[in-house]
Enzyme design. Sequence first.
Site, PDB file in Angstrom:
ATOM      1  N   LYS A   1      10.873   1.095   4.766  1.00 22.44           N
ATOM      2  CA  LYS A   1      10.025   2.635   4.347  1.00 22.44           C
ATOM      3  C   LYS A   1      11.266   3.573   4.268  1.00 22.44           C
ATOM      4  O   LYS A   1      10.941   3.814   2.626  1.00 22.44           O
ATOM      5  CB  LYS A   1       8.699   3.084   5.225  1.00 22.44           C
ATOM      6  CG  LYS A   1       7.653   1.892   4.966  1.00 22.44           C
ATOM      7  CD  LYS A   1       6.767   2.646   5.898  1.00 22.44           C
ATOM      8  CE  LYS A   1       5.449   1.923   5.891  1.00 22.44           C
ATOM      9  NZ  LYS A   1       5.192   1.546   4.279  1.00 22.44           N
TER      10      LYS A   1
ATOM     11  N   ASN B   1      14.419   2.787   1.638  1.00 23.32           N
ATOM     12  CA  ASN B   1      13.079   2.261  -0.015  1.00 23.32           C
ATOM     13  C   ASN B   1      12.883   3.531  -0.700  1.00 23.32           C
ATOM     14  O   ASN B   1      12.934   3.741  -1.370  1.00 23.32           O
ATOM     15  CB  ASN B   1      11.691   1.597   0.253  1.00 23.32           C
ATOM     16  CG  ASN B   1      11.911   0.215   0.914  1.00 23.32           C
ATOM     17  OD1 ASN B   1      13.079  -0.450   0.047  1.00 23.32           O
ATOM     18  ND2 ASN B   1      10.773  -0.077   0.979  1.00 23.32           N
TER      19      ASN B   1
ATOM     20  N   ASN C   1      -1.972   6.807   3.378  1.00 23.65           N
ATOM     21  CA  ASN C   1      -2.303   5.462   1.968  1.00 23.65           C
ATOM     22  C   ASN C   1      -4.267   5.739   3.033  1.00 23.65           C
ATOM     23  O   ASN C   1      -5.098   6.475   3.871  1.00 23.65           O
ATOM     24  CB  ASN C   1      -2.868   4.303   1.770  1.00 23.65           C
ATOM     25  CG  ASN C   1      -2.487   3.462   3.325  1.00 23.65           C
ATOM     26  OD1 ASN C   1      -2.836   4.125   4.298  1.00 23.65           O
ATOM     27  ND2 ASN C   1      -2.061   2.481   3.367  1.00 23.65           N
TER      28      ASN C   1
ATOM     29  N   LEU D   1      -4.482   6.158  -3.186  1.00 25.12           N
ATOM     30  CA  LEU D   1      -5.467   5.470  -2.980  1.00 25.12           C
ATOM     31  C   LEU D   1      -5.571   4.614  -4.015  1.00 25.12           C
ATOM     32  O   LEU D   1      -6.824   3.662  -4.708  1.00 25.12           O
ATOM     33  CB  LEU D   1      -6.702   6.116  -3.812  1.00 25.12           C
ATOM     34  CG  LEU D   1      -7.324   7.913  -3.133  1.00 25.12           C
ATOM     35  CD1 LEU D   1      -7.965   8.393  -4.096  1.00 25.12           C
ATOM     36  CD2 LEU D   1      -7.914   7.651  -2.532  1.00 25.12           C
ATOM     37  N   GLY D   2      -4.363   3.875  -3.949  1.00 28.55           N
ATOM     38  CA  GLY D   2      -3.985   2.334  -4.855  1.00 28.55           C
ATOM     39  C   GLY D   2      -4.170   2.949  -6.043  1.00 28.55           C
ATOM     40  O   GLY D   2      -3.974   4.035  -6.900  1.00 28.55           O
TER      41      GLY D   2
ATOM     42  N   GLY E   1       4.267   2.425  -1.882  1.00 28.33           N
ATOM     43  CA  GLY E   1       3.387   3.184  -0.956  1.00 28.33           C
ATOM     44  C   GLY E   1       5.169   4.090  -0.957  1.00 28.33           C
ATOM     45  O   GLY E   1       5.443   5.408  -0.826  1.00 28.33           O
ATOM     46  N   ASP E   2       6.238   3.856  -0.812  1.00 30.35           N
ATOM     47  CA  ASP E   2       7.430   4.459  -0.843  1.00 30.35           C
ATOM     48  C   ASP E   2       8.198   4.405  -1.944  1.00 30.35           C
ATOM     49  O   ASP E   2       9.054   5.690  -2.297  1.00 30.35           O
ATOM     50  CB  ASP E   2       8.455   2.867  -0.346  1.00 30.35           C
ATOM     51  CG  ASP E   2       8.318   2.331   1.442  1.00 30.35           C
ATOM     52  OD1 ASP E   2       7.400   3.240   2.036  1.00 30.35           O
ATOM     53  OD2 ASP E   2       8.289   1.580   1.729  1.00 30.35           O
TER      54      ASP E   2
ATOM     55  N   GLY F   1       9.735  -8.956  -6.827  1.00 34.70           N
ATOM     56  CA  GLY F   1      11.605  -9.610  -6.004  1.00 34.70           C
ATOM     57  C   GLY F   1      11.099  -8.375  -4.876  1.00 34.70           C
ATOM     58  O   GLY F   1      10.245  -8.613  -4.075  1.00 34.70           O
TER      59      GLY F   1
ATOM     60  N   SER G   1      11.407  -2.727  -6.866  1.00 29.63           N
ATOM     61  CA  SER G   1      12.288  -2.363  -7.830  1.00 29.63           C
ATOM     62  C   SER G   1      12.824  -0.582  -8.160  1.00 29.63           C
ATOM     63  O   SER G   1      11.420  -0.714  -9.200  1.00 29.63           O
ATOM     64  CB  SER G   1      12.665  -3.522  -8.799  1.00 29.63           C
ATOM     65  OG  SER G   1      13.341  -3.036 -10.329  1.00 29.63           O
TER      66      SER G   1
END
Length: 309
Positions: A41, A44, A185, A222-223, A253-254, A289, A293
């Site tokens: 995390k 990223n 989240n 919240l996605g 999230g990262d 990937g 990315s």
Amino acid sequence: MSLDIVILGVFVADTAYRASRPPKMGETILGKSFALGPGGKGSNQAVAAGMAGAKVGMLTKLGVDPFADMALATWSKAGVTSLASQHADGYTGAAYIFIDDATGDNAIIVCPGIAASLGPSDIDAQKDALKSCKVFLTQLEQPLETAEYALDVARNAGATTILNPAPAAELPDSMLALCDYVTPNESETEAITGLSVHTVEDATKAAEELIRRGARAAIITLGENGCLFNDGADAVHVPAMSAGPVLETTGAGDAFNGGFAAGLAQGMSPLEAIRFGTATASISVTRQGTAPSMPARAEIEDLLRQNPG
């Protein structure tokens, strides 16, 4: 050294397995694909912030092994300054990632390796960087006590502090009180507050609880429904953006946290920085990937122009 952002966290080498379903205990199944790449995390988030144009330093511990070489190469490519120490008596972390081939959803097991021993002395070794940065960001893949100590050092030095409380964990009020922003989240919010989050209204109530417990502001992601921002005065729902078909949610999230930190460091208002982070995450999930990315600043700005607030 002058850094906009310092990020405390871990690097792990991601081993990603794509299959139609996870195996049951004792079962072996055939997967669709395998890939090896950089993750963790903190790492990223550092890559996301660096790609977004911020001057960012990554504070962690690495082994002396091929995975450490991968970490250093990854950061160098993204313009991230290494604040990592290397140790021959431990290994660089690794993670198992199951990816559902149909939906792109994921399940993850993280082994932080030598980074699990990150302690206050490692923070003290980089106090100059923490005292001069504009924004400090951390998560919970390293020891919680170390994250709290670093938040305290950064807050006392005048940096804006962000805690991304992932993986999900119960948090003491003393830690929340050190956070200018806390960015959980839905499941992480429930772990901290005990309140289930299924709707924007649920998120509003949970954010109020986080602020009551000491955080200056809460951003509940919240996605596909975007995120809810509450600073104690106003609650604002920031919708998601579409940058194309969703191929993989690993690292979304990262991407958001790295983009948000970059926006704050570059002088944006909280809501502007949230939209910048939202655009960063929206682009990241359209790319398949091993590791997320992360988009370049120009791509983020282009998506924001297409989605004026």
